[in-house]
Design an enzyme around this catalytic site. Sequence first.
Site, PDB file in Angstrom:
ATOM      1  N   CYS A 145       0.796  -1.243   0.000  1.00  0.00           N
ATOM      2  CA  CYS A 145       0.000   0.000   0.000  1.00  0.00           C
ATOM      3  C   CYS A 145       0.821   1.281   0.000  1.00  0.00           C
ATOM      4  CB  CYS A 145      -0.989  -0.032   1.150  1.00  0.00           C
ATOM      5  SG  CYS A 145      -1.994  -1.534   1.095  1.00  0.00           S
ATOM      6  N   HIS A 147      -2.850   8.294   5.949  1.00  0.00           N
ATOM      7  CA  HIS A 147      -3.053   6.964   5.373  1.00  0.00           C
ATOM      8  C   HIS A 147      -4.429   6.506   5.860  1.00  0.00           C
ATOM      9  CE1 HIS A 147      -2.090   3.245   3.495  1.00  0.00           C
ATOM     10  NE2 HIS A 147      -2.071   2.563   4.614  1.00  0.00           N
ATOM     11  N   HIS A 151      -9.923   2.091   0.621  1.00  0.00           N
ATOM     12  CA  HIS A 151      -8.469   1.911   0.653  1.00  0.00           C
ATOM     13  C   HIS A 151      -8.090   1.294  -0.692  1.00  0.00           C
ATOM     14  CE1 HIS A 151      -4.457   1.206   1.582  1.00  0.00           C
ATOM     15  NE2 HIS A 151      -4.538   0.417   2.641  1.00  0.00           N
TER      16      HIS A 151
END
Lengths: 265, 412
Positions: free
Chosen positions: B176, B304, B338
């Site tokens: 990620c 994040h 996400h």
Amino acid sequence: MTADIHIIGIGLRGPGLLNWPTAREILLHGGFESLRETPPGVARLLPPTERRRATTVTRLALDVAEEALGHYDPSKVSSLFTSSGGEVGIVHEIFNTLSGPDRRLSPTAFHNSVHNAAAGYWSIASGCRMPTDSLCAYDDSFGSGLLEGLLRLQEPQDRILLVAYDVPAPYPISAHRSMTSAFAVSLLLSKDPKDQAMASINWRYLPNSAPALPLKDPALEALRSTNPAARALPLLEVIAKKQAHTVVVGVGMQGSLSLEVRPCY
Amino acid sequence: MKSKGSKRSKPLRSMWPLSVVDYTLTNALGLGRAATQEGFLNHRSGLKPCDFEGVNFVTTIGRVDGIEQHALPEAFKAYDGRNNRLAHLALLQDGFMSRVAALRQSLGAHRIGVILGTSTSGILESERAYTQRDPISGALPADFHYRETQNTFATADFIRRILQLEGPALTVSTACSSSAKVFVNAARWLEANLCDAVVVAGVDSLCLTTLFGFHSLDLLSEEPSRPCAIDRAGISIGEAAGFAVVTPFNPKVGRLTVLGAGESSDAHHMSSPHPEGLGAAMAMTGCLKTAKVDPKEVDFILLHGTATRTNDPAEDRAICQVLGEGNHAASIKGHIGHTLGAAGIMNALTACIALEGGFTPGTLHTETIDPSIRSQVALKPNIHEPLRTILSNAFGFGGSNACLLMGLHHDS
């Protein structure tokens, strides 16, 4: 010449190639047997729980990293991992599970399947919090990784550990990506002229691809041409033979890296 | 060799800042910049109950509409698959492809590189191929194309070919954090004069591996994700593609910049962040250092902010260590989900939209902020003037952390 990059450590595993010294002997004197096994990974630096969880691919990558590092403190050297297929075995298992009746995955299998699994486990094994990278450029993954490593050596004291690894995918992926055997290589690169070097290199990026000269030994050449990590072999041969020679490796499936190698004694 | 090699011995320019001369992004809010901007301003979510084929549990996803109907040009048939279709659909927005073509005319195709961040690549195509194996031989269907879909390099290769570029191409795959790190690789290529411009990208698409994988880790939220909320219950997986053209800093080509970047490793755990956010703090500190920017000069933080139990407080601790308490921040994971390998560039390009538009997004679906979080998490979008710098975080499996400082250049 302070602009030179020095190769100060090498780690290697391949078919019948237990480490860099055995590979160097074979590159010098021949006798490569392609049907022998690549030694299974140990990943000695990992804590036992993590070692049990890590895949064979990851353990192989960690072993060459450890060998190339030699006596250098693993927590103080930044690293760079590159692979074409990455965790092909675990990815195959996941595809199998997902195509079956019970699609539930194992959490460990999932986190082990990421392309940067080896980089992640290495940071746990080494305790190194410096940046790492996990790259892929298909057949040119080694050359692209090496280029990034060379670019990351900025300061005079910088060292960087490059780790390239690829293992054959299980069937049926293997029918679409043929690879004869597993191979992993690690180069510890340094800019510090005080480091004891095996070879020094001067490099140039060329925007065109240049065909690499095939290795004379057909079995080694088969390994080089099918396993992207083994694209390092011509460079390693020149280092083993202590020759001053220019070696070309592909970068990014388009350009190439011209490496002017000089032996160090 | 026909072309001359590039000299590398003397650094021609310093690595930072970079100019962001063009960008486009596509995600669950819609296709192109305007859709994302409108979604932020109207505080609209693109998340919906999961209807992805093959999923047998309840969750919420950020799906991009129109991928199934989108066809790649005939010459790219071997590349056909969800990830490359998503990349192509995104490239067609905001005139991005035609402006890259103009750049190619002026700089030369071999002077423009491509660096992609992805975690999934085209593995959905392999998942599908495995369901169609020959019952006797076990072979995959004849139209399976490993190199063009599954391999981690596949979408980088696709992007370079469809944009007709001949510079170096590379995939960064660090889960990620992938598409935040691409800006650092690009900065190195530009500094070393390997190219004059780099197309940086992040493309990640929905597939069963990530849906079932995060489900196995018990990290998926049933409802739309609620970043930083006291009752946050995990992530909503999204898909997205983002592209930017970066060049060495030149105020004449645009006002958006990447002022600096920092990277680190947690050296802690494969799938959980360091509880004190140690690696995240190192990445942020490194970022401010390369940008030569004081912590006080950071106007906003794009978190994040995945909405897992562990990420949000660990990230907040890292922010408080580096920047102090009470900094304005938001997470866009409630808008678009996400987006994994694309998350880094989604945050970076959200920063671009915010800097140009003079506003900051809110944090969707969150009602009560976890009281242990000491940053000032914005729940609603805000007009934010002056807005000059936005810190943008991305963290991934394997303890891979990256932080970018995006800026708006003001003539002074």
